[in-house]
Design a protein around this motif. Structure first.
Motif, PDB file in Angstrom:
ATOM      1  N   VAL A  25      19.769 -57.125  48.198  1.00 21.16           N
ATOM      2  CA  VAL A  25      20.226 -57.930  47.133  1.00 21.16           C
ATOM      3  C   VAL A  25      18.983 -57.819  45.969  1.00 21.16           C
ATOM      4  N   LEU A  26      19.605 -57.737  44.610  1.00 15.91           N
ATOM      5  CA  LEU A  26      18.614 -57.696  43.817  1.00 15.91           C
ATOM      6  C   LEU A  26      18.357 -58.956  43.116  1.00 15.91           C
ATOM      7  N   VAL A  27      16.981 -59.400  43.097  1.00 12.82           N
ATOM      8  CA  VAL A  27      16.736 -60.700  42.769  1.00 12.82           C
ATOM      9  C   VAL A  27      15.649 -60.584  41.607  1.00 12.82           C
TER      10      VAL A  27
ATOM     11  N   ASP B  97      32.770 -59.442  54.187  1.00  7.09           N
ATOM     12  CA  ASP B  97      33.483 -60.045  53.315  1.00  7.09           C
ATOM     13  C   ASP B  97      32.605 -60.037  51.732  1.00  7.09           C
ATOM     14  N   TYR B  98      31.895 -59.007  51.721  1.00  4.05           N
ATOM     15  CA  TYR B  98      31.083 -58.716  50.516  1.00  4.05           C
ATOM     16  C   TYR B  98      31.286 -57.507  49.658  1.00  4.05           C
ATOM     17  N   GLU B  99      30.950 -57.381  48.494  1.00  3.22           N
ATOM     18  CA  GLU B  99      31.272 -56.244  47.827  1.00  3.22           C
ATOM     19  C   GLU B  99      30.019 -55.929  46.906  1.00  3.22           C
ATOM     20  N   VAL B 100      29.763 -54.579  46.612  1.00  2.00           N
ATOM     21  CA  VAL B 100      28.637 -54.337  45.936  1.00  2.00           C
ATOM     22  C   VAL B 100      28.510 -54.766  44.291  1.00  2.00           C
ATOM     23  N   GLY B 101      27.670 -55.313  43.823  1.00  2.00           N
ATOM     24  CA  GLY B 101      27.861 -55.719  42.413  1.00  2.00           C
ATOM     25  C   GLY B 101      28.209 -57.227  42.609  1.00  2.00           C
ATOM     26  N   GLU B 102      28.583 -57.791  43.820  1.00  2.00           N
ATOM     27  CA  GLU B 102      28.900 -59.128  43.798  1.00  2.00           C
ATOM     28  C   GLU B 102      27.673 -60.068  43.537  1.00  2.00           C
ATOM     29  N   THR B 103      27.900 -61.008  42.778  1.00  2.00           N
ATOM     30  CA  THR B 103      26.705 -62.119  42.847  1.00  2.00           C
ATOM     31  C   THR B 103      26.873 -63.190  43.893  1.00  2.00           C
ATOM     32  N   ILE B 104      25.844 -63.452  44.718  1.00  4.83           N
ATOM     33  CA  ILE B 104      25.872 -64.514  45.574  1.00  4.83           C
ATOM     34  C   ILE B 104      24.398 -65.349  45.360  1.00  4.83           C
ATOM     35  N   THR B 105      24.411 -66.384  46.298  1.00  2.13           N
ATOM     36  CA  THR B 105      23.331 -67.152  46.322  1.00  2.13           C
ATOM     37  C   THR B 105      22.735 -67.137  47.619  1.00  2.13           C
ATOM     38  N   ILE B 106      21.391 -67.281  47.797  1.00  2.00           N
ATOM     39  CA  ILE B 106      20.530 -67.156  48.861  1.00  2.00           C
ATOM     40  C   ILE B 106      20.495 -68.464  49.258  1.00  2.00           C
ATOM     41  N   LYS B 107      20.728 -68.579  50.705  1.00  5.46           N
ATOM     42  CA  LYS B 107      20.856 -70.091  51.023  1.00  5.46           C
ATOM     43  C   LYS B 107      19.577 -70.151  52.231  1.00  5.46           C
ATOM     44  N   GLU B 108      18.817 -69.115  52.643  1.00 10.46           N
ATOM     45  CA  GLU B 108      17.746 -69.379  53.553  1.00 10.46           C
ATOM     46  C   GLU B 108      16.654 -68.314  53.280  1.00 10.46           C
ATOM     47  N   GLY B 109      15.471 -68.616  53.847  1.00  6.59           N
ATOM     48  CA  GLY B 109      14.397 -67.835  53.378  1.00  6.59           C
ATOM     49  C   GLY B 109      13.443 -68.216  52.428  1.00  6.59           C
ATOM     50  N   SER B 110      12.533 -67.325  51.810  1.00 10.93           N
ATOM     51  CA  SER B 110      11.526 -67.436  50.872  1.00 10.93           C
ATOM     52  C   SER B 110      12.285 -67.726  49.409  1.00 10.93           C
ATOM     53  N   PHE B 111      13.419 -67.077  49.503  1.00 12.07           N
ATOM     54  CA  PHE B 111      14.320 -67.007  48.130  1.00 12.07           C
ATOM     55  C   PHE B 111      15.374 -68.023  48.083  1.00 12.07           C
ATOM     56  N   ALA B 112      15.583 -69.079  48.979  1.00 16.86           N
ATOM     57  CA  ALA B 112      16.399 -70.033  49.083  1.00 16.86           C
ATOM     58  C   ALA B 112      16.777 -70.527  47.515  1.00 16.86           C
ATOM     59  N   GLY B 113      17.991 -70.659  47.441  1.00 18.29           N
ATOM     60  CA  GLY B 113      18.439 -71.080  45.813  1.00 18.29           C
ATOM     61  C   GLY B 113      18.478 -70.400  44.887  1.00 18.29           C
ATOM     62  N   LEU B 114      18.020 -68.868  45.068  1.00 17.79           N
ATOM     63  CA  LEU B 114      17.990 -68.191  43.934  1.00 17.79           C
ATOM     64  C   LEU B 114      19.337 -67.337  43.964  1.00 17.79           C
ATOM     65  N   PRO B 115      20.088 -66.794  42.889  1.00 18.84           N
ATOM     66  CA  PRO B 115      21.065 -66.199  42.956  1.00 18.84           C
ATOM     67  C   PRO B 115      20.395 -64.462  42.917  1.00 18.84           C
ATOM     68  N   GLY B 116      21.584 -63.953  43.307  1.00 18.68           N
ATOM     69  CA  GLY B 116      21.327 -62.348  43.462  1.00 18.68           C
ATOM     70  C   GLY B 116      22.413 -61.232  43.337  1.00 18.68           C
ATOM     71  N   THR B 117      22.261 -60.035  42.981  1.00 24.97           N
ATOM     72  CA  THR B 117      23.465 -59.212  42.890  1.00 24.97           C
ATOM     73  C   THR B 117      23.245 -58.376  44.234  1.00 24.97           C
TER      74      THR B 117
ATOM     75  N   LEU C 112      18.540 -58.881  53.036  1.00 29.57           N
ATOM     76  CA  LEU C 112      18.951 -60.153  53.547  1.00 29.57           C
ATOM     77  C   LEU C 112      19.957 -60.197  54.829  1.00 29.57           C
ATOM     78  N   GLY C 113      20.213 -60.743  55.792  1.00 31.60           N
ATOM     79  CA  GLY C 113      21.378 -60.908  56.746  1.00 31.60           C
ATOM     80  C   GLY C 113      22.292 -61.498  55.992  1.00 31.60           C
ATOM     81  N   PHE C 114      23.566 -61.158  56.623  1.00 31.38           N
ATOM     82  CA  PHE C 114      25.008 -61.841  55.896  1.00 31.38           C
ATOM     83  C   PHE C 114      24.833 -63.330  56.099  1.00 31.38           C
ATOM     84  N   GLU C 115      24.129 -63.665  57.179  1.00 32.02           N
ATOM     85  CA  GLU C 115      23.863 -65.294  57.181  1.00 32.02           C
ATOM     86  C   GLU C 115      23.107 -65.970  56.360  1.00 32.02           C
ATOM     87  N   GLN C 116      22.335 -65.182  55.648  1.00 36.45           N
ATOM     88  CA  GLN C 116      21.200 -65.773  54.878  1.00 36.45           C
ATOM     89  C   GLN C 116      21.714 -65.802  53.574  1.00 36.45           C
ATOM     90  N   VAL C 117      23.142 -65.632  52.898  1.00 35.45           N
ATOM     91  CA  VAL C 117      23.487 -65.464  51.737  1.00 35.45           C
ATOM     92  C   VAL C 117      24.928 -66.217  51.636  1.00 35.45           C
TER      93      VAL C 117
END
Length: 279
Positions: free
Chosen positions: A258-260, A225-245, A271-276
């Motif tokens: 993901v570009l952070v 359910d994701y597309e290239v260029g889409e902006t997401i939020t990282i919810k797990e791992g060292s970059f949790a809370g940061l947005p990315g593309t 990142l895994g699908f479950e981490q964003v």
């Protein structure tokens, strides 16, 4: 002598006293023992012994509970990190040469006698699941490509020693007066150094054997359910809370590239699908 030793001593005394009640046929001797212990019967003697044994077990359990101290390994690492001298700075390197740059800086700090101002060099790593030739395996790789962390006291000599190390292309931020990482930033980038014991995962679908016989579970969603260029939020791992593309999607591996934005540069992170999560 501790309280437990006192109780154990009483238990032994009662055991010794109860033995004649079972094996001596002399009624007068039995009566003398019972009177001395102020116990009216053999059953009461045995009950007293059992009661004291229960007290010993309870006291031992309390001591064991007090001895077990649950320590959060990350909190322990934070305390250790705060106590270390120097500040953490980030330097650029050529991608793929991070470990070589680390070794080069460590060699120069010794050859130039800079051990008192350049303390530590780290390349943060991470364990990730990769699929090659249809086989899943756990690999250890550089977590933030092109970056090396150096703990140091910044002065003209230490700056020059690091800056002119082969493979270093510059400090992050102001080239001649770099800004150190905030503590939370340093912790976030270095916490992968903490060794955390994990519960074993049963082998099977989605389980990959890792270091030390551990298993890392990886669940691949049935739908993408994701597309290239889409902006997401990282919810797990060292970059949790940061947005990315989203830059790339690997459906078979269940991963996204993901570009952070880190240090004014876009850094690719896998990142895994479950981490964003979607915005």
């Amino acid at each position: 002598m501790t309280e437990n030793d006192d109780i154990q001593h009483l238990v032994e005394a009662l055991d010794a006293a109860a033995a004649p009640l079972e094996h001596v046929d002399d009624p007068e001797a039995d009566a003398e023992v019972e009177d001395a212990l102020e116990i009216d019967s053999e059953d009461e003697a045995e009950a007293a012994v059992e009661a004291l044994l229960d007290e010993v077990e309870a006291a031992d359990a309390d001591e064991d509970a007090e001895a077990v101290v649950e320590v959060d390994p990350y909190e322990d690492f934070k305390l250790e990190l705060r106590a270390k001298p120097g500040r953490w700075y980030v330097v650029h390197s050529y991608a793929g040469f991070e470990k070589s740059v680390k070794q080069n800086i460590e060699n120069r700090r010794i050859s130039l006698g800079m051990e008192d101002s350049i303390y530590e060099v780290q390349v943060p790593m991470e364990d990730v699941v990769e699929i090659k030739n249809g086989q899943r395996k756990l690999v250890n790789r550089v977590r933030i490509p092109s970056y090396v962390l150096v703990r140091m006291d910044l002065n003209e000599d230490s700056w020059s020693a690091v800056r002119h190390t082969p493979g270093v292309t510059g400090f992050v931020g102001n080239a001649h007066n770099p800004v150190p990482l905030r503590f939370d930033e340093a912790f976030g980038m270095l916490k992968s150094l903490v060794q955390v014991a994990e519960a074993p995962v049963a082998a099977g679908r989605g389980a990959v054997a890792g270091k030390g016989g551990k298993a890392a579970a990886r669940v691949i969603p049935a739908e993408i359910d994701y597309e290239v260029g889409e902006t997401i939020t990282i919810k797990e791992g060292s970059f949790a809370g940061l947005p990315g593309t989203i830059d790339a999607i690997d459906a078979a591996a269940g991963k996204l590239t993901v570009l952070v934005s880190l240090f004014e540069r876009e850094t690719p992170v896998t990142l895994g699908f479950e981490q964003v999560t979607k915005l």
